[in-house]
Design an enzyme around this catalytic site. Structure first.
Site, PDB file in Angstrom:
ATOM      1  N   LYS A   1     -13.926   0.035  -3.857  1.00  0.00           N
ATOM      2  CA  LYS A   1     -14.992   0.417  -2.865  1.00  0.00           C
ATOM      3  C   LYS A   1     -16.066   0.995  -3.746  1.00  0.00           C
ATOM      4  O   LYS A   1     -17.415   0.794  -3.574  1.00  0.00           O
ATOM      5  CB  LYS A   1     -14.551   1.505  -1.757  1.00  0.00           C
ATOM      6  CG  LYS A   1     -13.485   0.678  -0.853  1.00  0.00           C
ATOM      7  CD  LYS A   1     -13.426   1.663   0.301  1.00  0.00           C
ATOM      8  CE  LYS A   1     -12.335   1.204   1.448  1.00  0.00           C
ATOM      9  NZ  LYS A   1     -11.977   2.124   2.232  1.00  0.00           N
TER      10      LYS A   1
ATOM     11  N   GLU B   1       0.738  -1.206   0.159  1.00  0.00           N
ATOM     12  CA  GLU B   1       0.038  -0.027  -0.047  1.00  0.00           C
ATOM     13  C   GLU B   1       0.800   1.206   0.048  1.00  0.00           C
ATOM     14  O   GLU B   1       0.389   2.303  -0.348  1.00  0.00           O
ATOM     15  CB  GLU B   1      -0.914   0.167   1.217  1.00  0.00           C
ATOM     16  CG  GLU B   1      -2.174  -0.873   1.034  1.00  0.00           C
ATOM     17  CD  GLU B   1      -3.405  -0.426   1.906  1.00  0.00           C
ATOM     18  OE1 GLU B   1      -3.059   0.347   3.082  1.00  0.00           O
ATOM     19  OE2 GLU B   1      -4.342  -1.153   1.795  1.00  0.00           O
TER      20      GLU B   1
ATOM     21  N   HIS C   1       7.869 -26.607  -1.913  1.00  0.00           N
ATOM     22  CA  HIS C   1       7.360 -27.545  -2.766  1.00  0.00           C
ATOM     23  C   HIS C   1       6.060 -27.025  -3.777  1.00  0.00           C
ATOM     24  O   HIS C   1       5.031 -27.888  -3.960  1.00  0.00           O
ATOM     25  CB  HIS C   1       6.884 -28.818  -2.033  1.00  0.00           C
ATOM     26  CG  HIS C   1       8.170 -29.490  -1.343  1.00  0.00           C
ATOM     27  ND1 HIS C   1       8.687 -30.554  -1.881  1.00  0.00           N
ATOM     28  CD2 HIS C   1       9.095 -28.928  -0.246  1.00  0.00           C
ATOM     29  CE1 HIS C   1       9.742 -31.070  -1.165  1.00  0.00           C
ATOM     30  NE2 HIS C   1       9.968 -29.822  -0.400  1.00  0.00           N
TER      31      HIS C   1
HETATM   32  O1  PA5 Z   1      -3.157   1.243   5.955  1.00  0.00           O
HETATM   33  C1  PA5 Z   1      -4.261   1.468   5.720  1.00  0.00           C
HETATM   34  O2  PA5 Z   1      -4.590   2.900   6.090  1.00  0.00           O
HETATM   35  C2  PA5 Z   1      -5.399   0.601   5.268  1.00  0.00           C
HETATM   36  O3  PA5 Z   1      -5.104  -0.709   5.102  1.00  0.00           O
HETATM   37  C3  PA5 Z   1      -6.629   0.799   6.523  1.00  0.00           C
HETATM   38  O4  PA5 Z   1      -5.861   0.198   7.760  1.00  0.00           O
HETATM   39  C4  PA5 Z   1      -7.563  -0.154   6.168  1.00  0.00           C
HETATM   40  O5  PA5 Z   1      -8.356   0.203   4.735  1.00  0.00           O
HETATM   41  C5  PA5 Z   1      -8.687  -0.362   7.028  1.00  0.00           C
HETATM   42  O6  PA5 Z   1      -9.194   1.014   7.476  1.00  0.00           O
HETATM   43  P1  PA5 Z   1     -10.079   1.416   8.745  1.00  0.00           P
HETATM   44  O7  PA5 Z   1      -9.124   1.192   9.850  1.00  0.00           O
HETATM   45  O8  PA5 Z   1     -10.322   2.890   8.565  1.00  0.00           O
HETATM   46  O9  PA5 Z   1     -11.118   0.666   8.606  1.00  0.00           O
END
Ligand code: PA5
Length: 432
Positions: free
Chosen positions: A420, A285, A306
């Site tokens: 989303k 990310e 494997h």
């Molecule tokens: O690193 C990040 O910001 C994301 O992976 C969030 O942790 C994830 O999308 C979950 O978001 P939230 O805590 O707002 O539900």
């Protein structure tokens, strides 16, 4: 924690590494001076040093209260809101936790998928166990955990009554925004705040990670001490030669420029499976944007030798490996001597399983280097809270440096929104 690149030197020479030193040093300064993109999300840099005794006590107190009345605690969250906790808990806990009687509750997870069967099975378990819920969402609006929470909250209220349920539900969320905050305030749930300047995937050392880890019976103090030690080491080393996070970022950068677009993080220790999942999210990310970035993949060996082993050895030359090595096991399992020796294993009888595992690692590394796969090694003496804390901080800082070297914002995740939006439109959510 130790890191070495000896088995990458055939690809990344000292000379081409030195070429990247000024770039890595500048990227490090961009992070610590907070002058780069995403600089309002750099709170994680000082977390391990700045967390107060009072904050730690509050987390420990709440964890003890939940643990005291629960056989199971369900952590509801997705992405950065659960992976850090799960990485640490699964690394430290008994491999067959649900089958052994231990003092701390078993931690189960929800809200990271929308599998109806998974939720059904979870409710089945919760019918039979005393449980509590920790619901974690920074935005407070993420669909997957929100949906799971709605279902589990109703179950909890039916099982225990609304008043008792309120003492069994803890929310970890933003201090002011989001539906979860509103709900927590309405219901009067005990609530922990995720600091504004810490993004989800950098939040394991806030109550997001600390609360579930403490509930599972592990020392958040030692975890924080480990992270603090690594922070001290890295922040006091502005020069490339002394800073392992810069070096790791520079080795990755050089390999990326040579065409290695995949980093395969591996370990011969299955307990680190979720640590690798956490790493994948952190780097995926943070780096994967603007059509740039190394794809973070993971594998557990010997298992995946494997399955993926063939590809690693002889497939498309596009990957390098980072091997998480645990030097010592906590326990011994003797290899029995067998008079018959039908399986031909008596030659191993004097050795420990851990030693054999390490020799398998050595053999694998030799083979992969022969196959032109650069191998980096990150080692810890043993799995414990301290070394996990060191590794967490190390990879967080490396990731920030790496993102800035790639010239992306390591702290946003605009691409996550795309799925989303489609989902909401397809579901007919008002406004989409
Ligand atoms: O690193 C990040 O910001 C994301 O992976 C969030 O942790 C994830 O999308 C979950 O978001 P939230 O805590 O707002 O539900």
């Amino acid at each position: 924690m130790d890191i070495n690149y000896n088995d990458a030197l055939f690809a990344v020479t000292e000379e081409n590494l030195q070429k990247h030193a000024p770039h890595a040093e500048a990227a490090f300064q961009t992070a610590v001076q907070k002058t780069g993109r995403g600089n309002d999300f750099l709170g994680w840099i000082d977390l391990p040093a700045e967390i107060s005794e009072n904050d730690i006590n509050e987390v420990e107190k709440c964890a003890a209260a939940l643990a005291g009345k629960s056989q199971v605690v369900v952590v509801i969250g997705i992405g950065g809101s659960y992976l850090g906790a799960r990485a640490v808990i699964e690394a430290l806990q008994h491999s067959f936790r649900p089958m052994v009687a231990e003092k701390a509750p078993t931690i189960l997870y929800a809200g990271n998928s929308m599998s109806e069967d998974y939720l059904h099975d979870l409710l089945d378990v919760l019918d039979q166990k005393d449980y509590s819920l920790i619901v974690i969402s920074k935005s407070g609006t993420t669909t997957e955990p929100a949906l799971a929470f709605r279902i589990l909250k109703e179950h909890c209220e039916k099982k225990y009554g609304v008043d008792e349920a309120r003492t069994r539900i803890v929310a970890v969320t933003d201090k002011a925004r989001g539906a979860l905050k509103t709900l927590a305030t309405q219901e009067g749930y005990p609530t922990f705040v995720i600091p504004d300047d810490v993004g989800g995937r950098y939040s394991v050392l806030t109550p997001v990670g600390l609360l579930p880890i403490a509930v599972a019976g592990f020392s958040i103090r030692k975890l924080l001490e480990g992270a603090k030690a690594m922070r001290q080491l890295l922040l006091s080393a502005p020069k490339f030669a002394d800073n392992p996070a810069m070096q790791y970022a520079a080795v990755r950068y050089e390999l990326y420029n040579q065409g290695c677009k995949v980093e395969l993080m591996t370990s011969f220790e299955p307990k680190l499976y979720f640590f690798i999942e956490w790493f994948k999210q952190l780097f995926g990310e943070s780096e994967g944007k603007e059509h740039k970035g190394i794809f973070p993949a993971g594998a557990i060996f010997s298992t995946d030798l494997h399955s993926l082993g063939q590809y690693i050895q002889e497939g498309t030359r596009q990957l390098f490996e980072t091997v998480l090595t645990v030097e010592n096991a906590h326990h011994k399992v003797a290899i029995p001597f067998d008079e018959q020796n039908t399986d031909g294993l008596n030659y191993l009888q004097q050795r420990s399983i851990n030693e054999i595992n390490h020799i398998a690692q050595q053999g694998t590394c030799l083979a992969h280097v022969d196959g032109k796969v650069a191998n980096l090694k990150v080692s810890i003496p043993e799995i414990n809270e301290h070394y996990l804390g060191e590794m967490i901080y190390f990879f967080e800082m490396s990731c920030a440096i790496s993102g800035y070297m790639l010239d992306v914002n390591p702290f946003d995740q605009p691409g996550v929104e795309a799925y989303k939006k489609n989902m909401f439109k397809l579901l007919g959510k008002p406004g989409f």
